[in-house]
Motif scaffolding. Structure first.
Motif, PDB file in Angstrom:
ATOM      1  N   ALA A 535       0.845  -1.197   0.000  1.00  0.00           N
ATOM      2  CA  ALA A 535       0.000   0.000   0.000  1.00  0.00           C
ATOM      3  C   ALA A 535       0.878   1.244   0.000  1.00  0.00           C
ATOM      4  O   ALA A 535       1.168   1.808   1.060  1.00  0.00           O
ATOM      5  N   PRO A 536       1.292   1.717  -1.171  1.00  0.00           N
ATOM      6  CA  PRO A 536       2.219   2.853  -1.228  1.00  0.00           C
ATOM      7  C   PRO A 536       1.552   4.222  -1.082  1.00  0.00           C
ATOM      8  O   PRO A 536       2.238   5.213  -0.892  1.00  0.00           O
ATOM      9  N   ASN A 537       0.211   4.293  -1.200  1.00  0.00           N
ATOM     10  CA  ASN A 537      -0.475   5.575  -1.131  1.00  0.00           C
ATOM     11  C   ASN A 537      -0.627   5.998   0.327  1.00  0.00           C
ATOM     12  O   ASN A 537      -1.552   5.586   1.035  1.00  0.00           O
ATOM     13  N   LEU A 538       0.279   6.852   0.786  1.00  0.00           N
ATOM     14  CA  LEU A 538       0.297   7.248   2.195  1.00  0.00           C
ATOM     15  C   LEU A 538      -0.817   8.218   2.551  1.00  0.00           C
ATOM     16  O   LEU A 538      -1.069   8.468   3.734  1.00  0.00           O
ATOM     17  N   THR A 539      -1.495   8.779   1.552  1.00  0.00           N
ATOM     18  CA  THR A 539      -2.586   9.715   1.840  1.00  0.00           C
ATOM     19  C   THR A 539      -3.855   8.988   2.255  1.00  0.00           C
ATOM     20  O   THR A 539      -4.789   9.605   2.758  1.00  0.00           O
ATOM     21  N   GLN A 540      -3.907   7.661   2.029  1.00  0.00           N
ATOM     22  CA  GLN A 540      -5.087   6.879   2.400  1.00  0.00           C
ATOM     23  C   GLN A 540      -4.743   6.024   3.611  1.00  0.00           C
ATOM     24  O   GLN A 540      -3.785   5.250   3.592  1.00  0.00           O
ATOM     25  N   ASP A 541      -5.504   6.145   4.689  1.00  0.00           N
ATOM     26  CA  ASP A 541      -5.223   5.400   5.913  1.00  0.00           C
ATOM     27  C   ASP A 541      -5.469   3.906   5.727  1.00  0.00           C
ATOM     28  O   ASP A 541      -6.283   3.485   4.883  1.00  0.00           O
ATOM     29  N   LEU A 542      -4.803   3.113   6.558  1.00  0.00           N
ATOM     30  CA  LEU A 542      -5.065   1.685   6.626  1.00  0.00           C
ATOM     31  C   LEU A 542      -6.131   1.436   7.697  1.00  0.00           C
ATOM     32  O   LEU A 542      -6.204   2.138   8.703  1.00  0.00           O
ATOM     33  N   TYR A 543      -6.953   0.407   7.465  1.00  0.00           N
ATOM     34  CA  TYR A 543      -7.933  -0.010   8.452  1.00  0.00           C
ATOM     35  C   TYR A 543      -7.287  -1.141   9.255  1.00  0.00           C
ATOM     36  O   TYR A 543      -7.014  -2.208   8.721  1.00  0.00           O
ATOM     37  N   VAL A 544      -7.031  -0.913  10.544  1.00  0.00           N
ATOM     38  CA  VAL A 544      -6.336  -1.875  11.394  1.00  0.00           C
ATOM     39  C   VAL A 544      -7.254  -2.284  12.540  1.00  0.00           C
ATOM     40  O   VAL A 544      -7.847  -1.433  13.213  1.00  0.00           O
ATOM     41  N   SER A 545      -7.367  -3.601  12.761  1.00  0.00           N
ATOM     42  CA  SER A 545      -8.260  -4.101  13.813  1.00  0.00           C
ATOM     43  C   SER A 545      -7.540  -4.176  15.152  1.00  0.00           C
ATOM     44  O   SER A 545      -6.324  -3.982  15.257  1.00  0.00           O
ATOM     45  N   ASP A 546      -8.314  -4.502  16.203  1.00  0.00           N
ATOM     46  CA  ASP A 546      -7.719  -4.879  17.483  1.00  0.00           C
ATOM     47  C   ASP A 546      -6.968  -6.193  17.298  1.00  0.00           C
ATOM     48  O   ASP A 546      -7.133  -6.902  16.292  1.00  0.00           O
ATOM     49  N   GLY A 547      -6.170  -6.545  18.310  1.00  0.00           N
ATOM     50  CA  GLY A 547      -5.471  -7.825  18.258  1.00  0.00           C
ATOM     51  C   GLY A 547      -6.455  -8.985  18.270  1.00  0.00           C
ATOM     52  O   GLY A 547      -7.415  -9.003  19.042  1.00  0.00           O
TER      53      GLY A 547
END
Length: 594
Positions: A535-547
């Motif tokens: 995911a090289p597009n740094l302007t778009q956030d990643l969706y990260v879950s809880d552990g």
């Protein structure tokens, strides 16, 4: 990385990039789905609430939403968002019974609106239903401002302009049309509760080069000339025309010239073709009408014979970088270019002109002679005076003027209710599941493979003979449906519940874009390189879950997600759901609803 807070509206608002990019924050995917369903009036009303002029903007908007469209990340062309807005406007029913009625319960507050352009009309539209008395001043006898005076009728028919202006005038502002304001001090003396200045950027820049004064009879300032054409004061021009400038006004000037007798019309620009300020489609339309564009030429002299314009002399330049990396235009040393002509239209920019605003009434001006305006509240240093549109921060597009008008109306409403103008209410946000069954959604989640459809045009042999004949015909309902199907439903979000996940990776297997990854957590820069698809597009956030139970996290690249819902359909536990994110920004009246 920390888990994504899906309760924060800023996260999903950024995923719906088209709405994020629109200055008025129009819910684009929502109204596009309504168009696909044939619900044109509903789609129109969603637009009318946020951008006020759907039919006008569907023809003239500068389309900041389209470069942000996520369809443009999976193929070359974004969804034709602007032209779909016109589909709603062209095919709607009579919606007048759905509009606010004039308020007959006045609140005793009087607001002066100087200039009857898009910014002032937006302020009036927001305040009049709340009981405010809005007094609308303009030197022209008809409302519309630059929409009426500077946009040619072959791009914006007068019937469309009149219709959407009248929706606001029907709210019964006090009209002082045909009345020029020459002193803000006099307006202040009338003891209005607030004053909004939305007079635009009424002065076109000139060129002070040899021959300008002597040949003045055939050298015209572009925006003034367009205004004269609009009101019928000018109906012809010379056979050979040169248009100086590379913005949208220059494109309007050259295309209008072709319709008023200009057989050889040339556009000359000092910059390169890609650097021109004109929108790409405006340049395309000009070239489609056989108008050549010459780049890297700087005008140096107007040649004349006893005041009769003969030609323009240009110096050839090239773009280079200096030792600090700054771009500059430098002469190439080649022989000058001489272009013969009968008329010249100067469209090299616009600037604000405030000779009518006294400098001792509490309004501070900066070194560019622009009023100091708060970028959030649009309040000047005189607390009763607000600015918006081109008069606030310089020339932009209609949609920016609308956005300024909404925000200024909020500030005026706050001021008149004794509240802090900086106290802005957050937007209304909903996040609702779209489940209609176990594996069925309330929206069509099929991904269209169609490329962008072209808008039909009237025949050139007809349009070049009539300055009022509209060139673009707009999408038919059928074309509009198919173009609407290209929308990726970016407001229908894939929402993940880690507590329900059994880490079977079924969603990973079925994802057509490889945008879901289960992996160990880490620092963002490093984590982005470990995803199924980097995911090289740094302007778009990643969706990260809880552990999760294994210690891994789910990471989704929002940049490439198609919102197709296959992950949610495949998930055996319902850990994935498709939820519609709907955001509606606060408008005037919010303070009264607290």
């Amino acid at each position: 990385m920390k888990p994504t807070d899906v309760a924060d509206p800023n996260y999903f608002h950024k995923v719906v990039d088209c709405q994020w990019a629109c200055p008025a924050h129009t819910p684009v995917p929502e109204y596009i789905r309504l168009i696909a369903a044939g619900r044109y009036s509903d789609a129109y009303m969603i637009n009318w609430k946020s951008n006020v002029f759907p039919g006008i903007l569907g023809r003239t908007c500068d389309r900041p939403c389209e470069p942000a469209c996520r369809r443009g990340r999976v193929e070359k062309e974004p969804v034709a968002i602007c032209r779909l807005k016109r589909v709603a406007a062209d095919n709607k029913d009579d919606i007048r019974d759905r509009l606010p009625a004039p308020s007959h319960h006045k609140n005793g507050k009087r607001i002066a609106l100087i200039g009857a352009g898009p910014a002032s009309l937006t302020v009036a539209r927001d305040l009049l239903p709340l009981g405010y008395t809005c007094v609308l001043y303009d030197q022209d006898k008809l409302a519309g401002g630059m929409m009426r005076t500077q946009i040619p009728k072959f791009r914006l028919p007068e019937t469309v302009l009149d219709e959407e202006c009248n929706y606001i005038l029907n709210l019964e502002p006090e009209l002082r049309l045909g009345e020029r304001v020459d002193s803000l001090e006099k307006i202040l003396a009338e003891e209005y509760d607030a004053i909004f200045v939305g007079c635009g950027a009424p002065r076109g820049r000139d060129l002070d080069i040899p021959g300008r004064k002597e040949a003045a009879a055939n050298i015209h300032i572009g925006i003034d000339w367009l205004s004269s054409v609009s009101f019928g004061h000018i109906s012809k021009i010379g056979r050979r025309v040169i248009v100086l400038g590379g913005g949208n006004t220059a494109m309007d000037c050259c295309r209008t010239s072709r319709r008023l007798g200009g057989e050889e019309v040339h556009v000359v620009v000092r910059s390169g073709f890609e650097e021109m300020k004109a929108s790409p489609w405006e340049k395309d339309d000009a070239m489609r009408e056989d108008i050549p564009i010459h780049n890297f030429l700087v005008p140096k002299e107007f040649l004349h014979d006893n005041g009769k314009l003969k030609a323009v002399v240009f110096e050839k330049v090239a773009a280079r970088r200096d030792e600090k990396g700054r771009r500059e235009l430098v002469p190439t040393g080649e022989a000058p270019v001489v272009m013969e002509c009968d008329d010249v239209l100067v469209a090299v920019g616009q600037e604000n002109a405030f000779p009518w605003i006294e400098r001792d009434i509490g309004i501070e001006f900066d070194r560019w002679d622009m009023p100091k305006v708060d970028p959030v509240t649009y309040q000047s240093t005189n607390p009763k005076v607000f600015f918006g549109g081109d008069s606030a921060f310089g020339p932009k597009n209609i949609i920016w003027a609308v956005a300024h008008g909404h925000e200024a109306a909020v500030s005026i409403d706050q001021l008149c209710n004794g509240l802090d103008v900086k106290d802005r209410l957050p937007p209304l946000v909903n996040l609702l599941s779209q489940k209609m069954g176990i594996h069925e959604w309330s929206y069509d989640n099929d991904i269209s493979l169609d490329l962008r459809f072209k808008v039909p045009h009237a025949p050139k042999e007809k349009t070049l003979k009539d300055v009022r004949l509209e060139v673009e015909l707009g999408f038919t309902p059928d074309l509009g449906f198919h173009e609407a199907q290209r929308c990726l439903n970016c407001d229908i979000e894939t929402v993940f519940a880690g507590s329900l996940c059994i880490e079977c990776d079924a969603c990973v297997d079925i994802c057509p874009m490889d945008c879901i990854t289960f992996t160990e957590n880490g620092e963002e820069a490093e984590l982005r390189t470990r995803l199924m698809a980097p995911a090289p597009n740094l302007t778009q956030d990643l969706y990260v879950s809880d552990g999760l139970k294994t210690g891994r996290v789910m990471v989704k690249d929002e940049d490439m997600c198609l919102h197709c819902g296959l992950c949610a359909e495949r998930c055996p536990t319902g850990a994935w759901d498709m939820k519609k994110f709907y955001l509606e920004t606060a408008q005037a009246g919010s303070c009264q609803a607290r």
